[in-house]
Design a protein around this motif. Structure first.
Motif, PDB file in Angstrom:
ATOM      1  N   GLU A   1      -2.081   2.525   5.356  1.00 59.02           N
ATOM      2  CA  GLU A   1      -1.634   3.497   4.354  1.00 59.02           C
ATOM      3  C   GLU A   1      -2.195   3.056   3.005  1.00 59.02           C
ATOM      4  O   GLU A   1      -2.008   1.897   2.596  1.00 59.02           O
ATOM      5  N   ARG A   2      -2.888   3.945   2.293  1.00 56.16           N
ATOM      6  CA  ARG A   2      -3.431   3.633   0.969  1.00 56.16           C
ATOM      7  C   ARG A   2      -2.322   3.819  -0.062  1.00 56.16           C
ATOM      8  O   ARG A   2      -1.725   4.889  -0.184  1.00 56.16           O
ATOM      9  N   LEU A   3      -2.048   2.760  -0.811  1.00 58.97           N
ATOM     10  CA  LEU A   3      -1.064   2.805  -1.886  1.00 58.97           C
ATOM     11  C   LEU A   3      -1.809   2.849  -3.211  1.00 58.97           C
ATOM     12  O   LEU A   3      -2.666   2.004  -3.470  1.00 58.97           O
ATOM     13  N   VAL A   4      -1.488   3.809  -4.032  1.00 62.47           N
ATOM     14  CA  VAL A   4      -2.069   3.969  -5.358  1.00 62.47           C
ATOM     15  C   VAL A   4      -0.929   3.902  -6.373  1.00 62.47           C
ATOM     16  O   VAL A   4       0.243   3.926  -5.991  1.00 62.47           O
ATOM     17  N   PRO A   5      -1.235   3.808  -7.677  1.00 63.29           N
ATOM     18  CA  PRO A   5      -0.163   3.686  -8.661  1.00 63.29           C
ATOM     19  C   PRO A   5       0.924   4.746  -8.483  1.00 63.29           C
ATOM     20  O   PRO A   5       0.645   5.934  -8.329  1.00 63.29           O
ATOM     21  N   GLY A   6       2.150   4.256  -8.440  1.00 65.83           N
ATOM     22  CA  GLY A   6       3.301   5.127  -8.287  1.00 65.83           C
ATOM     23  C   GLY A   6       3.756   5.295  -6.854  1.00 65.83           C
ATOM     24  O   GLY A   6       4.859   5.764  -6.606  1.00 65.83           O
ATOM     25  N   ARG A   7       2.928   4.926  -5.881  1.00 72.01           N
ATOM     26  CA  ARG A   7       3.300   5.047  -4.466  1.00 72.01           C
ATOM     27  C   ARG A   7       4.133   3.827  -4.089  1.00 72.01           C
ATOM     28  O   ARG A   7       3.747   2.691  -4.349  1.00 72.01           O
ATOM     29  N   VAL A   8       5.276   4.054  -3.475  1.00 70.71           N
ATOM     30  CA  VAL A   8       6.223   2.993  -3.147  1.00 70.71           C
ATOM     31  C   VAL A   8       6.220   2.747  -1.652  1.00 70.71           C
ATOM     32  O   VAL A   8       6.236   3.685  -0.848  1.00 70.71           O
ATOM     33  N   CYS A   9       6.204   1.468  -1.278  1.00 65.95           N
ATOM     34  CA  CYS A   9       6.312   1.065   0.124  1.00 65.95           C
ATOM     35  C   CYS A   9       7.608   0.281   0.281  1.00 65.95           C
ATOM     36  O   CYS A   9       7.866  -0.671  -0.467  1.00 65.95           O
ATOM     37  N   TYR A  10       8.415   0.671   1.243  1.00 68.49           N
ATOM     38  CA  TYR A  10       9.640  -0.057   1.573  1.00 68.49           C
ATOM     39  C   TYR A  10       9.454  -0.658   2.951  1.00 68.49           C
ATOM     40  O   TYR A  10       9.229   0.063   3.925  1.00 68.49           O
ATOM     41  N   ALA A  11       9.502  -1.981   3.046  1.00 72.08           N
ATOM     42  CA  ALA A  11       9.377  -2.678   4.320  1.00 72.08           C
ATOM     43  C   ALA A  11      10.735  -3.257   4.683  1.00 72.08           C
ATOM     44  O   ALA A  11      11.370  -3.936   3.875  1.00 72.08           O
ATOM     45  N   GLU A  12      11.163  -2.983   5.898  1.00 68.91           N
ATOM     46  CA  GLU A  12      12.448  -3.494   6.372  1.00 68.91           C
ATOM     47  C   GLU A  12      12.289  -4.869   7.013  1.00 68.91           C
ATOM     48  O   GLU A  12      11.177  -5.281   7.351  1.00 68.91           O
ATOM     49  N   THR A  13      13.392  -5.543   7.222  1.00 67.19           N
ATOM     50  CA  THR A  13      13.383  -6.804   7.939  1.00 67.19           C
ATOM     51  C   THR A  13      12.696  -6.596   9.286  1.00 67.19           C
ATOM     52  O   THR A  13      12.987  -5.639   9.994  1.00 67.19           O
TER      53      THR A  13
END
Length: 103
Positions: free
Chosen positions: A68-80
Protein backbone atom coordinates in the motif's frame (compact mmCIF):
# COMPACT_ATOMS: atom_id res chain seq x y z
CA UNK A 1 4.39 24.75 23.55
CA UNK A 2 6.66 23.18 20.98
CA UNK A 3 6.55 23.50 17.20
CA UNK A 4 8.36 21.14 14.84
CA UNK A 5 8.85 21.50 11.10
CA UNK A 6 8.67 17.81 10.12
CA UNK A 7 9.64 18.57 6.51
CA UNK A 8 13.11 19.76 7.55
CA UNK A 9 13.85 17.00 10.08
CA UNK A 10 16.68 14.62 9.14
CA UNK A 11 18.11 12.04 11.51
CA UNK A 12 21.74 10.93 11.73
CA UNK A 13 20.79 7.44 10.50
CA UNK A 14 17.85 5.75 8.74
CA UNK A 15 14.88 5.37 11.09
CA UNK A 16 16.43 7.78 13.54
CA UNK A 17 13.75 9.52 15.58
CA UNK A 18 12.92 12.71 17.37
CA UNK A 19 10.97 11.86 20.52
CA UNK A 20 8.13 14.34 20.65
CA UNK A 21 6.27 13.18 23.76
CA UNK A 22 4.91 10.27 25.74
CA UNK A 23 1.18 10.11 26.46
CA UNK A 24 -0.18 7.50 28.88
CA UNK A 25 2.54 4.97 28.00
CA UNK A 26 2.49 5.64 24.26
CA UNK A 27 5.33 7.37 22.44
CA UNK A 28 4.90 9.95 19.70
CA UNK A 29 8.00 10.02 17.50
CA UNK A 30 9.01 11.68 14.25
CA UNK A 31 11.13 9.35 12.11
CA UNK A 32 13.24 10.14 9.06
CA UNK A 33 14.49 7.44 6.72
CA UNK A 34 15.85 6.76 3.27
CA UNK A 35 16.19 3.01 3.83
CA UNK A 36 13.65 0.20 4.35
CA UNK A 37 12.99 -1.04 7.87
CA UNK A 38 13.00 -4.80 8.55
CA UNK A 39 10.10 -7.24 8.39
CA UNK A 40 8.59 -7.43 11.87
CA UNK A 41 5.44 -8.38 13.74
CA UNK A 42 3.90 -5.75 15.95
CA UNK A 43 3.78 -6.55 19.65
CA UNK A 44 1.29 -3.72 20.12
CA UNK A 45 -0.89 -1.37 18.09
CA UNK A 46 0.82 1.26 15.96
CA UNK A 47 -0.36 4.36 14.11
CA UNK A 48 1.87 5.36 11.19
CA UNK A 49 1.33 8.70 9.39
CA UNK A 50 3.46 9.90 6.48
CA UNK A 51 4.08 13.63 6.85
CA UNK A 52 6.53 14.13 3.98
CA UNK A 53 7.60 11.88 1.10
CA UNK A 54 6.06 8.48 0.49
CA UNK A 55 6.27 4.99 1.96
CA UNK A 56 5.42 1.66 0.39
CA UNK A 57 4.02 -0.39 3.26
CA UNK A 58 4.51 -4.10 2.56
CA UNK A 59 2.35 -6.41 4.67
CA UNK A 60 1.36 -10.05 4.80
CA UNK A 61 -2.16 -11.31 5.28
CA UNK A 62 -3.60 -14.77 4.71
CA UNK A 63 -0.33 -16.04 3.24
CA UNK A 64 -0.15 -13.29 0.60
CA UNK A 65 2.00 -10.16 0.43
CA UNK A 66 0.50 -6.76 -0.38
CA UNK A 67 1.83 -3.21 -0.82
CA UNK A 68 0.00 0.00 0.00
CA UNK A 69 1.49 3.39 -1.00
CA UNK A 70 1.29 5.88 1.86
CA UNK A 71 1.51 9.57 0.97
CA UNK A 72 1.22 12.64 3.23
CA UNK A 73 -1.97 12.47 5.23
CA UNK A 74 -2.56 8.74 4.65
CA UNK A 75 -2.79 6.87 7.96
CA UNK A 76 -1.84 3.24 8.55
CA UNK A 77 -3.07 1.44 11.66
CA UNK A 78 -1.28 -1.83 12.43
CA UNK A 79 -2.71 -4.13 15.06
CA UNK A 80 -0.85 -6.46 17.38
CA UNK A 81 0.47 -9.36 15.30
CA UNK A 82 0.47 -7.56 11.94
CA UNK A 83 3.58 -8.44 9.90
CA UNK A 84 4.93 -5.56 7.84
CA UNK A 85 7.90 -3.56 6.58
CA UNK A 86 8.05 0.07 5.45
CA UNK A 87 10.03 1.10 2.36
CA UNK A 88 10.50 4.87 1.86
CA UNK A 89 10.14 6.07 -1.72
CA UNK A 90 12.82 7.50 -1.81
CA UNK A 91 12.80 9.14 1.64
CA UNK A 92 10.12 10.00 4.15
CA UNK A 93 9.27 11.64 7.44
CA UNK A 94 6.79 9.62 9.46
CA UNK A 95 4.89 10.21 12.67
CA UNK A 96 4.64 6.96 14.67
CA UNK A 97 2.49 6.49 17.75
CA UNK A 98 2.94 3.23 19.65
CA UNK A 99 3.31 1.76 23.11
CA UNK A 100 6.63 2.72 24.70
CA UNK A 101 9.25 0.05 23.98
CA UNK A 102 7.20 -1.58 21.23
CA UNK A 103 8.79 -2.92 18.05
Amino acid sequence: MRFIDARSYTAERPWGALDITEIDGATVRLHWTDQPYVWHVNDGSEVFVVLDGAVDMHYRSGGAEYVERLVPGRVCYAETGDEHVAHPAPEARILVIERKGSI
